[in-house]
Motif scaffolding. Structure first.
Motif, PDB file in Angstrom:
ATOM      1  N   PHE A  85       0.892  -1.245   0.069  1.00  0.00           N
ATOM      2  CA  PHE A  85       0.057  -0.076   0.077  1.00  0.00           C
ATOM      3  C   PHE A  85       0.778   1.193  -0.163  1.00  0.00           C
ATOM      4  O   PHE A  85       0.679   2.223  -0.862  1.00  0.00           O
ATOM      5  N   PHE A  86       1.756   1.204   0.834  1.00  0.00           N
ATOM      6  CA  PHE A  86       2.672   2.470   0.983  1.00  0.00           C
ATOM      7  C   PHE A  86       3.695   2.610  -0.096  1.00  0.00           C
ATOM      8  O   PHE A  86       4.170   3.557  -0.548  1.00  0.00           O
ATOM      9  N   SER A  87       4.035   1.290  -0.842  1.00  0.00           N
ATOM     10  CA  SER A  87       5.041   1.527  -1.967  1.00  0.00           C
ATOM     11  C   SER A  87       4.033   2.171  -2.958  1.00  0.00           C
ATOM     12  O   SER A  87       4.797   2.938  -3.999  1.00  0.00           O
ATOM     13  N   GLU A  88       2.886   2.188  -3.285  1.00  0.00           N
ATOM     14  CA  GLU A  88       2.163   2.742  -4.290  1.00  0.00           C
ATOM     15  C   GLU A  88       2.081   4.302  -3.947  1.00  0.00           C
ATOM     16  O   GLU A  88       1.967   5.053  -4.889  1.00  0.00           O
ATOM     17  N   THR A  89       1.755   4.524  -2.873  1.00  0.00           N
ATOM     18  CA  THR A  89       1.550   6.230  -2.221  1.00  0.00           C
ATOM     19  C   THR A  89       2.977   6.624  -2.148  1.00  0.00           C
ATOM     20  O   THR A  89       2.920   7.851  -2.428  1.00  0.00           O
ATOM     21  N   LYS A  90       3.961   6.022  -1.763  1.00  0.00           N
ATOM     22  CA  LYS A  90       5.441   6.662  -1.879  1.00  0.00           C
ATOM     23  C   LYS A  90       5.431   7.708  -0.701  1.00  0.00           C
ATOM     24  O   LYS A  90       6.151   8.781  -0.997  1.00  0.00           O
ATOM     25  N   ARG A  91       4.651   7.567   0.502  1.00  0.00           N
ATOM     26  CA  ARG A  91       4.756   8.590   1.511  1.00  0.00           C
ATOM     27  C   ARG A  91       5.850   8.576   2.510  1.00  0.00           C
ATOM     28  O   ARG A  91       6.064   9.594   2.882  1.00  0.00           O
ATOM     29  N   LEU A  92       6.125   7.287   2.584  1.00  0.00           N
ATOM     30  CA  LEU A  92       7.274   6.940   3.773  1.00  0.00           C
ATOM     31  C   LEU A  92       8.201   5.726   3.467  1.00  0.00           C
ATOM     32  O   LEU A  92       7.502   4.824   2.531  1.00  0.00           O
ATOM     33  N   ASN A  93       9.004   5.239   4.140  1.00  0.00           N
ATOM     34  CA  ASN A  93       9.767   4.267   4.186  1.00  0.00           C
ATOM     35  C   ASN A  93       8.819   3.089   4.303  1.00  0.00           C
ATOM     36  O   ASN A  93       8.338   2.828   5.608  1.00  0.00           O
ATOM     37  N   VAL A  94       8.572   2.218   3.352  1.00  0.00           N
ATOM     38  CA  VAL A  94       7.393   1.181   3.661  1.00  0.00           C
ATOM     39  C   VAL A  94       7.663   0.213   4.763  1.00  0.00           C
ATOM     40  O   VAL A  94       6.865  -0.731   5.041  1.00  0.00           O
ATOM     41  N   PHE A  95       8.846   0.080   5.186  1.00  0.00           N
ATOM     42  CA  PHE A  95       9.155  -0.861   6.008  1.00  0.00           C
ATOM     43  C   PHE A  95       8.947  -0.557   7.816  1.00  0.00           C
ATOM     44  O   PHE A  95       9.145  -1.354   8.648  1.00  0.00           O
ATOM     45  N   VAL A  96       8.795   0.943   7.657  1.00  0.00           N
ATOM     46  CA  VAL A  96       8.883   1.541   9.091  1.00  0.00           C
ATOM     47  C   VAL A  96       7.511   1.147   9.855  1.00  0.00           C
ATOM     48  O   VAL A  96       7.719   0.706  11.172  1.00  0.00           O
ATOM     49  N   LEU A  97       6.503   0.942   9.242  1.00  0.00           N
ATOM     50  CA  LEU A  97       5.078   0.822   9.814  1.00  0.00           C
ATOM     51  C   LEU A  97       4.965  -0.601  10.237  1.00  0.00           C
ATOM     52  O   LEU A  97       4.549  -0.841  11.569  1.00  0.00           O
ATOM     53  N   PRO A  98       5.302  -1.733   9.608  1.00  0.00           N
ATOM     54  CA  PRO A  98       5.246  -3.146  10.164  1.00  0.00           C
ATOM     55  C   PRO A  98       6.196  -3.208  11.531  1.00  0.00           C
ATOM     56  O   PRO A  98       5.938  -3.914  12.455  1.00  0.00           O
ATOM     57  N   THR A  99       7.636  -2.578  11.283  1.00  0.00           N
ATOM     58  CA  THR A  99       8.456  -2.874  12.517  1.00  0.00           C
ATOM     59  C   THR A  99       7.981  -1.999  13.666  1.00  0.00           C
ATOM     60  O   THR A  99       8.180  -2.646  14.803  1.00  0.00           O
ATOM     61  N   LEU A 100       7.545  -0.864  13.439  1.00  0.00           N
ATOM     62  CA  LEU A 100       6.974  -0.241  14.765  1.00  0.00           C
ATOM     63  C   LEU A 100       5.615  -1.009  15.297  1.00  0.00           C
ATOM     64  O   LEU A 100       5.272  -0.734  16.409  1.00  0.00           O
ATOM     65  N   ILE A 101       4.685  -1.488  14.480  1.00  0.00           N
ATOM     66  CA  ILE A 101       3.370  -2.249  15.017  1.00  0.00           C
ATOM     67  C   ILE A 101       4.119  -3.616  15.820  1.00  0.00           C
ATOM     68  O   ILE A 101       3.773  -3.760  16.778  1.00  0.00           O
ATOM     69  N   GLU A 102       5.128  -4.176  15.229  1.00  0.00           N
ATOM     70  CA  GLU A 102       5.860  -5.262  15.971  1.00  0.00           C
ATOM     71  C   GLU A 102       6.330  -4.758  17.427  1.00  0.00           C
ATOM     72  O   GLU A 102       6.224  -5.448  18.383  1.00  0.00           O
ATOM     73  N   CYS A 103       7.153  -3.490  17.338  1.00  0.00           N
ATOM     74  CA  CYS A 103       7.624  -2.851  18.557  1.00  0.00           C
ATOM     75  C   CYS A 103       6.318  -2.859  19.761  1.00  0.00           C
ATOM     76  O   CYS A 103       6.560  -2.764  20.627  1.00  0.00           O
ATOM     77  N   ILE A 104       5.387  -2.083  19.097  1.00  0.00           N
ATOM     78  CA  ILE A 104       4.355  -1.642  19.920  1.00  0.00           C
ATOM     79  C   ILE A 104       3.572  -3.143  20.674  1.00  0.00           C
ATOM     80  O   ILE A 104       3.435  -3.079  21.841  1.00  0.00           O
ATOM     81  N   VAL A 105       3.526  -4.103  19.921  1.00  0.00           N
ATOM     82  CA  VAL A 105       3.217  -5.527  20.558  1.00  0.00           C
ATOM     83  C   VAL A 105       3.925  -6.045  21.518  1.00  0.00           C
ATOM     84  O   VAL A 105       3.619  -6.240  22.554  1.00  0.00           O
ATOM     85  N   LEU A 106       5.318  -6.044  21.074  1.00  0.00           N
ATOM     86  CA  LEU A 106       6.259  -6.484  22.231  1.00  0.00           C
ATOM     87  C   LEU A 106       6.356  -5.474  23.452  1.00  0.00           C
ATOM     88  O   LEU A 106       6.217  -6.212  24.611  1.00  0.00           O
ATOM     89  N   ILE A 107       6.173  -4.220  23.134  1.00  0.00           N
ATOM     90  CA  ILE A 107       6.446  -3.404  24.561  1.00  0.00           C
ATOM     91  C   ILE A 107       5.141  -3.375  25.330  1.00  0.00           C
ATOM     92  O   ILE A 107       5.083  -3.436  26.515  1.00  0.00           O
TER      93      ILE A 107
END
Length: 258
Positions: A85-107
């Motif tokens: 989705f974010f690869s198409e919109t090109k709004r940000l580094n596409v791998f940031v969001l999945p990584t942050l979600i993982e961090c939120i779950v662990l924390i």
């Protein structure tokens, strides 16, 4: 290492992300097992138990293992969906969001374990498997399926194949590539093992219990910020070099015209 994709991605990028994510996965694996006596980074064992329960008509018991499998699957699906989705919109580094979600779950799991009695163990296991599904999906996509970090079965298989191919002189032309692959797989195994040892020390010796997951998340967050900082430095350095080169070319052109 979180930004480069396709042809711009090098062995160094894969090594960096492999060591970090395999270390985190090792921490989650051991912490999850010590806390819940369940595997929380892969679903191979859960699938076998799911089939076993179904064969013995223990449908309700088997449902739990199905939820474990589905959680990992959903994490993988969501990660890939967000990346595309974010690869198409090109709004940000596409791998940031999945990584942050993982961090939120662990924390979140680490923090709530300090205040709430662990009654809903199966839910927490599902959340950890969801986080590992996220990680396995985005590292697979970012490395073009070269790096896998949440389980070691395929890694040992690939390592055995690569080591066997080194024994054949006719494959001399592929020797450099084979050694690179072997190095990558060995690094992943070592750091997965190191992450597990670290988690075991934090969980048992320091008595941090599920708070060990917070350290795993912090490693990911620091890696993300460091990667972004490094990218910005390199980007500005390139711009400065280009401006400097353009300025020199302009001065040279003016002198030549005079």
């Amino acid at each position: 290492m979180f930004r480069h994709q396709g042809k711009s991605r090098t062995v160094k990028h894969n090594l960096r992300i492999a060591t970090i994510l395999s270390f985190v996965a090792g921490m989650v694996n051991v912490t999850g097992y010590l806390a819940f006596k369940q595997l929380t980074t892969n679903v191979t064992g859960h699938f076998a138990l799911f089939i076993y329960d179904l064969a013995n008509f223990n449908f309700w018991k088997g449902t739990i293992y199905f939820l474990y499998i589905f959680s990992f699957l959903f994490g993988s699906f969501l990660s890939s969906f967000l990346i595309e989705f974010f690869s198409e919109t090109k709004r940000l580094n596409v791998f940031v969001l999945p990584t942050l979600i993982e961090c939120i779950v662990l924390i979140t799991i680490g923090i709530i374990s300090d205040f709430i009695e662990m009654r809903y163990v199966n839910l927490l296991i599902c959340l950890l498997l969801f986080a590992m599904g996220l990680q396995n999906s985005f590292v697979t996509k970012i490395s073009n399926a070269v790096v896998r970090t949440t389980h070691l079965t395929g890694l040992f298989t690939d390592l055995g194949i690569d080591l066997s191919l080194l024994c054949f002189p006719k494959l001399e032309s592929k020797r450099k590539e084979l050694k690179t692959n072997i190095k990558l797989r060995v690094f992943i195994i070592i750091f997965f093992f190191s992450g597990g040892l670290t988690a075991g020390f934090f969980y048992s010796k320091l008595d941090l219990k599920l708070n060990s997951l917070i350290f795993a998340a912090l490693i990911l967050i620091v890696s993300l910020f460091f990667d972004d900082f490094r990218y910005q430095v390199i980007k500005r350095r390139r711009k400065f070099t280009q401006k400097k080169t353009a300025k020199k070319a302009k001065i040279h052109l003016l002198k030549h015209n005079q």
